[in-house]
Structures are given as structure tokens and as C-alpha cells.
Design an enzyme around this catalytic site. Structure first.
Site, PDB file in Angstrom:
ATOM      1  N   SER A 185      29.554 -17.392   1.215  1.00 41.04           N
ATOM      2  CA  SER A 185      27.920 -17.276   1.416  1.00 41.04           C
ATOM      3  C   SER A 185      27.285 -18.485   0.473  1.00 41.04           C
ATOM      4  CB  SER A 185      27.707 -16.198   1.072  1.00 41.04           C
ATOM      5  OG  SER A 185      26.033 -15.777   0.944  1.00 41.04           O
ATOM      6  N   TYR A 204      27.676  -8.358  -4.038  1.00 46.47           N
ATOM      7  CA  TYR A 204      27.916  -9.340  -2.862  1.00 46.47           C
ATOM      8  C   TYR A 204      28.366 -10.703  -3.341  1.00 46.47           C
ATOM      9  CZ  TYR A 204      27.138 -11.588   1.551  1.00 46.47           C
ATOM     10  OH  TYR A 204      27.202 -12.250   2.624  1.00 46.47           O
TER      11      TYR A 204
END
Length: 283
Positions: free
Chosen positions: A174, A187
Site C-alpha cells: 500500500s 494496517y
């Protein structure tokens, strides 16, 4: 064919794509060229979002697909229909990929159905926004790491005996790994682990002719964020902070997964592609 594998984790995520408005754009944007002709791909989180777009594009390029999903049976069935509409075969496997035994069963069922595995796409993930680090419970921390990074170890360990020279592994990291995220501490930390895992595994397997790469999407319109993966404040301006001023669509990310899986990327391993709306991350 649908199999239920592992202990399913019940919560609001990842959410149903069928309920999302506007609908994410998953449709491949061009005709296929047999880049993955007669290959077999396991794609985790393939029921919706980026995973569905990757499954659709891989099928258009000639691959059969094991559609691995957590809860959303209707979405998984729709992805299966999409793959079959491209003239390829698909199986749906309901599995909690954070469970080692579930990953073993996913691989076993894929081998039973197709007899080979050429591509592993580790795409499944979960995220939970928190304003303060003290808001992150031990259970959430363990679960986020279990789903996002432990699952990649488990799936690759299960698939490794079946991966031959020329096989490819593509992991989903990400943009948050590179620029951070004040609301997604756990995350973004898992995404850092995924990038390190990708680079290290690429070195571990390169002598076997197996390539390992990753894709680091920016803000992409999928069920994950509106189903609880982002705060309402962030959701109201989702993607506006990118240089392009908008969120991306899953079919704008899928070609990166295709490139890294096919022979066009034969000289690439340990690399990360960045479909993120123009954010410069130097990585």
C-alpha cells in the site's frame, strides 16, 4: 464449486460490492493477448474490489482462477461468473487466509481442480481506523497482522511445493507503507512488513526461477473503505489528496498485477509498482 475453509471471522469487513454505490469499475479495459494462457492463479480477496478486477483481467488473458474470499458469497459468485464469461474456469473457496490450515486447503482444492498453480496473488487484507494508538486493541492488532501478513507466509508455504520455474507471486502492499497513515497505524505497519517480505522472498526464490513482486495501490474505490475501513471524515474526501484529485478504480490497478504475473516482467523481481494517483513515494 464452493468450498468453506477455515474459521471465518465475522465483522463488517470487507463489505459487499453489490451494495456499494457507485459501483467500482472492475471491467478490463482492453482485449486479451493470451499473456496468461492456460495458467492457474490463486487470488485472495478476489470476490470484490481489486481482487475481482485482477481475476477478470487474468481470465481475459487466459488464466483459470481460484477465487478466495472471506464472507461475501454473492460477490464471490459474481466474480466466478465474470471469469467464466471470459471463457475460463473458476472455483470459489470460502476461507480465512489468516489460518494456516485454511491456506493449505485452498492450495489442495486448487490442485484438485486444476492440477497446477502458476500464480499466487496475495491481495486479501483488512484495516480498522483509529484516532489514537491506545484505541488499538490487542485483538485488533493480532487480527490485522494475521490477515494481512501472516496469510502471505501461510499461502506461499502451502503453494511453494507446486510452484515451478516461471511461476510468479504478487503481493498487495500500500501507499501507506511509504507515506504513513495517522488513522491506520496497524494496517500501514503490516504493509511495511509486506514490502520487506516481498523483497526478501524474491531473493529467496530467485534461484528457483520464481519471481516475487508487489503492487502498492493508493486510495482505490472498493468495499473495504466504506464498509468501515475508513472514518466518515476521510471517506467524505476519499482520494482528493492525490495529485489526480480522485480515488482510483480497481481496473486501473489490475494491469499492474497482470504485468508482474506475466512474461512481460521476466526481468523484474523484488519490485513494487505504484498505481496511486501520482503520489511520489521514492520506493
Amino acid at each position: 464449486m464452493t468450498e468453506t475453509i477455515g474459521m471465518i471471522h465475522e465483522d463488517a469487513l470487507p463489505g459487499n460490492e453489490a451494495d456499494l454505490e457507485p459501483k467500482p469499475a472492475w471491467q478490463p479495459r482492453y482485449r486479451g493477448a493470451d499473456k496468461l494462457k492456460d495458467k492457474v492463479a490463486i487470488i485472495t480477496g478476489a470476490d470484490s474490489g481489486i481482487g475481482r478486477a485482477v481475476a477478470a483481467l487474468y481470465a481475459r488473458e487466459g488464466a483459470d482462477i481460484a477465487v478466495v474470499y472471506l464472507l461475501e458469497e454473492a460477490d464471490a459468485a459474481e466474480t466466478k461468473r465474470i471469469v467464466e464469461a471470459e471463457g475460463r474456469q473458476a472455483i470459489t473457496l470460502k476461507a480465512d487466509v489468516g489460518d494456516r490450515h485454511a491456506c493449505n486447503r485452498v492450495v489442495a482444492e486448487t490442485m484438485k481442480a486444476f492440477g497446477r498453480i502458476d500464480i499466487v496473488v496475495n491481495n486479501a487484507g483488512e484495516q480498522h481506523p483509529d484516532q489514537d494508538i491506545t484505541d488499538i486493541t490487542e485483538q485488533q492488532l493480532q487480527r490485522t497482522f494475521q490477515t494481512n501478513i501472516f496469510s502471505m507466509f501461510f499461502m506461499v508455504q502451502a503453494a511453494r511445493p507446486h510452484l515451478k520455474k516461471g511461476a510468479a507471486i504478487v503481493n498487495c502492499t500500500s501507499v501507506t507503507m511509504y507515506k504513513g497513515s495517522k488513522e491506520l497505524l496497524d494496517y500501514s505497519s503490516t504493509k511495511g512488513a509486506i514490502t520487506a517480505f516481498t523483497r526478501s522472498l524474491s531473493q529467496n526464490l530467485i534461484g528457483e526461477g520464481i519471481r516475487v513482486n508487489a503492487v502498492a495501490p493508493g486510495p482505490i474505490w472498493t468495499p473495504l473503505n466504506p464498509s468501515g475501513g475508513a472514518s466518515q471524515e476521510k471517506l467524505a474526501h476519499f482520494g482528493e489528496s492525490t495529485p489526480m484529485g480522485r480515488p482510483g478504480q480497481p481496473n486501473e490497478v489490475a494491469p499492474a498485477f497482470l504485468f508482474l504475473a506475466c512474461g512481460d516482467a521476466s526481468y523484474m523481481s523484488g519490485q513494487v509498482l505504484h498505481p496511486n494517483g501520482g503520489v511520489i513515494v521514492n520506493g
